[in-house]
Write an enzyme that holds these catalytic residues in place. Structure first.
Site, PDB file in Angstrom:
ATOM      1  N   TRP A 186       0.874  -1.180   0.000  1.00 43.30           N
ATOM      2  CA  TRP A 186       0.000   0.000   0.000  1.00 43.30           C
ATOM      3  C   TRP A 186       0.906   1.223   0.000  1.00 43.30           C
ATOM      4  O   TRP A 186       1.832   1.305   0.809  1.00 43.30           O
ATOM      5  CB  TRP A 186      -0.901   0.025   1.243  1.00 43.30           C
ATOM      6  CG  TRP A 186      -1.554   1.374   1.384  1.00 43.30           C
ATOM      7  CD1 TRP A 186      -2.554   1.882   0.614  1.00 43.30           C
ATOM      8  CD2 TRP A 186      -1.185   2.410   2.306  1.00 43.30           C
ATOM      9  NE1 TRP A 186      -2.835   3.176   1.008  1.00 43.30           N
ATOM     10  CE2 TRP A 186      -2.023   3.516   2.031  1.00 43.30           C
ATOM     11  CE3 TRP A 186      -0.238   2.513   3.321  1.00 43.30           C
ATOM     12  CZ2 TRP A 186      -1.937   4.713   2.743  1.00 43.30           C
ATOM     13  CZ3 TRP A 186      -0.151   3.706   4.042  1.00 43.30           C
ATOM     14  CH2 TRP A 186      -1.001   4.784   3.758  1.00 43.30           C
ATOM     15  N   GLU A 225      -3.172  -2.895  -2.337  1.00 46.32           N
ATOM     16  CA  GLU A 225      -4.277  -2.259  -1.595  1.00 46.32           C
ATOM     17  C   GLU A 225      -4.526  -0.822  -2.038  1.00 46.32           C
ATOM     18  O   GLU A 225      -3.649   0.022  -1.976  1.00 46.32           O
ATOM     19  CB  GLU A 225      -3.919  -2.270  -0.093  1.00 46.32           C
ATOM     20  CG  GLU A 225      -4.954  -1.588   0.780  1.00 46.32           C
ATOM     21  CD  GLU A 225      -4.528  -1.531   2.252  1.00 46.32           C
ATOM     22  OE1 GLU A 225      -3.359  -1.847   2.562  1.00 46.32           O
ATOM     23  OE2 GLU A 225      -5.372  -1.155   3.077  1.00 46.32           O
ATOM     24  N   LYS A 227      -7.218   2.746  -1.903  1.00 47.76           N
ATOM     25  CA  LYS A 227      -7.813   3.540  -0.836  1.00 47.76           C
ATOM     26  C   LYS A 227      -8.612   4.679  -1.437  1.00 47.76           C
ATOM     27  O   LYS A 227      -8.360   5.076  -2.570  1.00 47.76           O
ATOM     28  CB  LYS A 227      -6.659   4.091   0.030  1.00 47.76           C
ATOM     29  CG  LYS A 227      -7.083   4.802   1.287  1.00 47.76           C
ATOM     30  CD  LYS A 227      -5.896   5.101   2.174  1.00 47.76           C
ATOM     31  CE  LYS A 227      -6.380   5.755   3.455  1.00 47.76           C
ATOM     32  NZ  LYS A 227      -5.339   5.949   4.435  1.00 47.76           N
ATOM     33  N   ASP A 258      -9.576  -3.239   2.093  1.00 45.68           N
ATOM     34  CA  ASP A 258      -9.572  -2.665   3.442  1.00 45.68           C
ATOM     35  C   ASP A 258     -10.955  -2.074   3.640  1.00 45.68           C
ATOM     36  O   ASP A 258     -11.376  -1.193   2.883  1.00 45.68           O
ATOM     37  CB  ASP A 258      -8.467  -1.607   3.552  1.00 45.68           C
ATOM     38  CG  ASP A 258      -8.358  -1.028   4.949  1.00 45.68           C
ATOM     39  OD1 ASP A 258      -9.404  -0.664   5.522  1.00 45.68           O
ATOM     40  OD2 ASP A 258      -7.229  -0.915   5.470  1.00 45.68           O
ATOM     41  N   HIS A 261     -11.707   1.681   3.396  1.00 47.83           N
ATOM     42  CA  HIS A 261     -11.166   2.429   2.266  1.00 47.83           C
ATOM     43  C   HIS A 261     -12.137   2.753   1.149  1.00 47.83           C
ATOM     44  O   HIS A 261     -11.741   2.881  -0.004  1.00 47.83           O
ATOM     45  CB  HIS A 261      -9.975   1.667   1.676  1.00 47.83           C
ATOM     46  CG  HIS A 261      -8.766   1.781   2.520  1.00 47.83           C
ATOM     47  ND1 HIS A 261      -7.515   1.406   2.088  1.00 47.83           N
ATOM     48  CD2 HIS A 261      -8.602   2.246   3.780  1.00 47.83           C
ATOM     49  CE1 HIS A 261      -6.638   1.614   3.046  1.00 47.83           C
ATOM     50  NE2 HIS A 261      -7.270   2.113   4.085  1.00 47.83           N
ATOM     51  N   HIS A 285      -8.336  -6.293   4.874  1.00 48.95           N
ATOM     52  CA  HIS A 285      -7.879  -5.505   6.010  1.00 48.95           C
ATOM     53  C   HIS A 285      -9.161  -5.151   6.740  1.00 48.95           C
ATOM     54  O   HIS A 285      -9.861  -4.213   6.359  1.00 48.95           O
ATOM     55  CB  HIS A 285      -7.152  -4.239   5.557  1.00 48.95           C
ATOM     56  CG  HIS A 285      -5.691  -4.454   5.353  1.00 48.95           C
ATOM     57  ND1 HIS A 285      -4.804  -3.433   5.131  1.00 48.95           N
ATOM     58  CD2 HIS A 285      -4.949  -5.592   5.380  1.00 48.95           C
ATOM     59  CE1 HIS A 285      -3.582  -3.932   5.011  1.00 48.95           C
ATOM     60  NE2 HIS A 285      -3.643  -5.236   5.145  1.00 48.95           N
ATOM     61  N   ASP A 293     -11.827   8.717   9.642  1.00 45.56           N
ATOM     62  CA  ASP A 293     -10.852   7.693  10.024  1.00 45.56           C
ATOM     63  C   ASP A 293     -11.245   6.334   9.448  1.00 45.56           C
ATOM     64  O   ASP A 293     -12.399   5.929   9.501  1.00 45.56           O
ATOM     65  CB  ASP A 293     -10.768   7.592  11.553  1.00 45.56           C
ATOM     66  CG  ASP A 293      -9.767   6.526  11.968  1.00 45.56           C
ATOM     67  OD1 ASP A 293      -8.672   6.484  11.370  1.00 45.56           O
ATOM     68  OD2 ASP A 293     -10.080   5.709  12.860  1.00 45.56           O
ATOM     69  N   ASP A 295      -9.651   3.523  10.463  1.00 39.07           N
ATOM     70  CA  ASP A 295      -8.928   2.527  11.260  1.00 39.07           C
ATOM     71  C   ASP A 295      -9.417   2.355  12.697  1.00 39.07           C
ATOM     72  O   ASP A 295      -8.628   2.066  13.583  1.00 39.07           O
ATOM     73  CB  ASP A 295      -7.439   2.879  11.258  1.00 39.07           C
ATOM     74  CG  ASP A 295      -6.879   2.914   9.846  1.00 39.07           C
ATOM     75  OD1 ASP A 295      -6.844   1.855   9.219  1.00 39.07           O
ATOM     76  OD2 ASP A 295      -6.513   3.996   9.373  1.00 39.07           O
ATOM     77  N   ASP A 325      -6.681  -4.488  10.273  1.00 38.20           N
ATOM     78  CA  ASP A 325      -5.962  -3.213  10.133  1.00 38.20           C
ATOM     79  C   ASP A 325      -6.703  -2.092  10.842  1.00 38.20           C
ATOM     80  O   ASP A 325      -7.521  -1.405  10.250  1.00 38.20           O
ATOM     81  CB  ASP A 325      -5.776  -2.876   8.640  1.00 38.20           C
ATOM     82  CG  ASP A 325      -4.925  -1.624   8.452  1.00 38.20           C
ATOM     83  OD1 ASP A 325      -4.320  -1.163   9.443  1.00 38.20           O
ATOM     84  OD2 ASP A 325      -4.861  -1.106   7.323  1.00 38.20           O
TER      85      ASP A 325
END
Ligand code: RNT
Ligand code: ZN
Length: 417
Positions: A186, A225, A227, A258, A261, A285, A293, A295, A325
């Protein structure tokens, strides 16, 4: 007494699921064979062990200052083992390049090699853990806004060299553990504001990837990956979902999804059955987006449940790798690992307990309301009794009992840091 209650509850649940032709023993075997790849970076807020380490950059941020984050490799290993002891099953560990055992030496990203991961390989073996890997393009003076897509050839070549070396490391890890090590790539590359060179940046990224992937590496696999945006890079992302989906499809690479993302109303779960028609495998992920955010700690929310259900419904268990993740620095970090991992596992369990053959048959027969009825009924089925039994059989705390263990660890270890 408590143990007896759990077994009894399981016995009742087992019968209940059997009415739907679901064999919970078989499901428990499958869950035992479900391995998460735990990310090492929740333990220290994505800091890593570079002697020359700078601040976290690359459009990601860990907020909060809960005391006692892991400060060195020993503390990090200890914390991860503690977290693992509270999560049923056997799980992999996902390392970033900046977590090498550099022993105080300044090793730049274009100088790294497998020797700095030797102690990790040994540690993993001792602790019955397989490793995965990631190149690290953030938190470095040459990171800037563009790394592998940088028009400056010097900077681009620096990151190409880094990423090639990371593939060598992943391959060495794979050889040592006798099982392919997955290396996720990534890069944060993007623009904060309006920009006109999108085609150029994407062409450069494609060319860099072609060069990086040219070498055959039999004991590692590449995952890539994308995003939607990074913090400070809000207006344009070079490695978007479309870019990597197309690249992975054409080059037979693993696509990383992810869950943090995508656009807020876009469903990561819906991508599973689409992209698996064209890419060989997926890496997840598992994370949780909240506003800007991407994460937050994973919980059993609808998007996560849908994701695991889609994998099971696609019969794709063997084609998916289950990375986590998230990085929350505002709460006890071991607690974050345990909650996120157990939640992902529970979503997988619920997906496995679904009577999908029967629901599928009804759907194809055009029995619409029965499909909806069965799907609704699943939500209140006693899956929790099956998970409790799973914890018991794996000798880890059942239900909220892990809180007590984390509290003890906080008092005796973390608070002394
Ligand atoms: C960033 C990506 C990436 C990182 C880790 C640290 O948005 O999700 O996977 O979180 O590599
Ligand atoms: Zn990610």
């Amino acid at each position: 007494m408590r143990q007896q209650n759990i077994h009894q509850a399981y016995a009742i649940a087992k019968e209940r699921f059997a009415e739907n032709d679901i064999d919970t023993e078989h499901v428990l075997d499958k869950l035992q064979d479900f391995h998460l790849s735990m990310h090492c970076w929740q333990a220290d807020d994505v800091t890593g062990f570079e002697t020359q380490a700078g601040a976290l950059s690359g459009g990601i941020q860990s907020t909060g200052d809960h005391p006692g984050k892991a400060r060195d490799i020993d503390e990090l290993r200890m914390d991860i083992l503690k977290a693992k002891s509270l999560i049923p099953g056997t799980h992999r560990l996902n390392l970033h390049e900046i977590y090498g055992d550099f022993q105080g030496k300044v090793v730049d990203r274009d100088e790294v090699d497998a020797s700095y991961f030797q102690t990790w390989i040994e540690w993993a073996k001792e602790n019955d853990t397989k490793l995965d890997f990631n190149s690290t393009s953030f938190s470095h003076p040459k990171s800037g806004n563009l790394s592998l897509s940088n028009p400056d050839k010097g900077i681009r070549d620096f990151w190409i060299e880094h990423t090639k070396r990371c593939r060598d490391i992943a391959n060495a890890i794979g050889e040592a553990q006798g099982d392919a090590c997955i290396m996720n790539l990534w890069v944060h590359d993007g623009c904060k504001d309006a920009s006109v060179n999108h085609y150029l940046y994407r062409r450069l990224l494609k060319e860099s990837l072609d060069e990086i992937f040219a070498k055959q590496q039999p004991m590692m696999k590449d995952s890539i990956e994308g995003k939607v945006f990074g913090i400070g890079l809000e207006s344009f992302t070079v490695g978007s979902h479309d870019f990597y989906t197309a690249y992975a499809a054409r080059n037979n690479k693993i696509l990383t999804i992810d869950t943090g993302h995508y656009h807020p109303t876009e469903s990561p779960a819906d991508k599973v059955s689409a992209v698996l028609q064209f890419v060989p495998e997926l890496m997840l992920h598992v994370s949780r987006p909240v506003r800007w955010d991407s994460d937050h700690v994973t919980i059993m929310d609808d998007p996560t449940q849908e994701l695991f259900s889609e994998i099971v419904r696609a019969d794709a268990l063997e084609r998916v790798h289950y990375g986590l993740d998230f990085f929350d620095g505002s709460i006890n970090r071991i607690g974050a690992y345990v909650i996120g991992s157990r939640s992902a596992q529970k979503c997988m369990l619920r997906a496995l307990l679904e009577p999908r053959q029967e629901i599928s048959r009804l759907e194809i027969a055009g029995e619409g309301y029965k499909v909806l009825a069965l799907l609704e009924e699943q939500k209140a089925m006693p899956w929790q009794a099956v998970y409790d039994e799973f914890c018991l059989r794996n000798d880890v705390p059942v239900g909220q009992d892990f809180i007590h263990e984390i509290e003890q660890y906080e008092t005796t270890v973390i608070s002394k840091r």
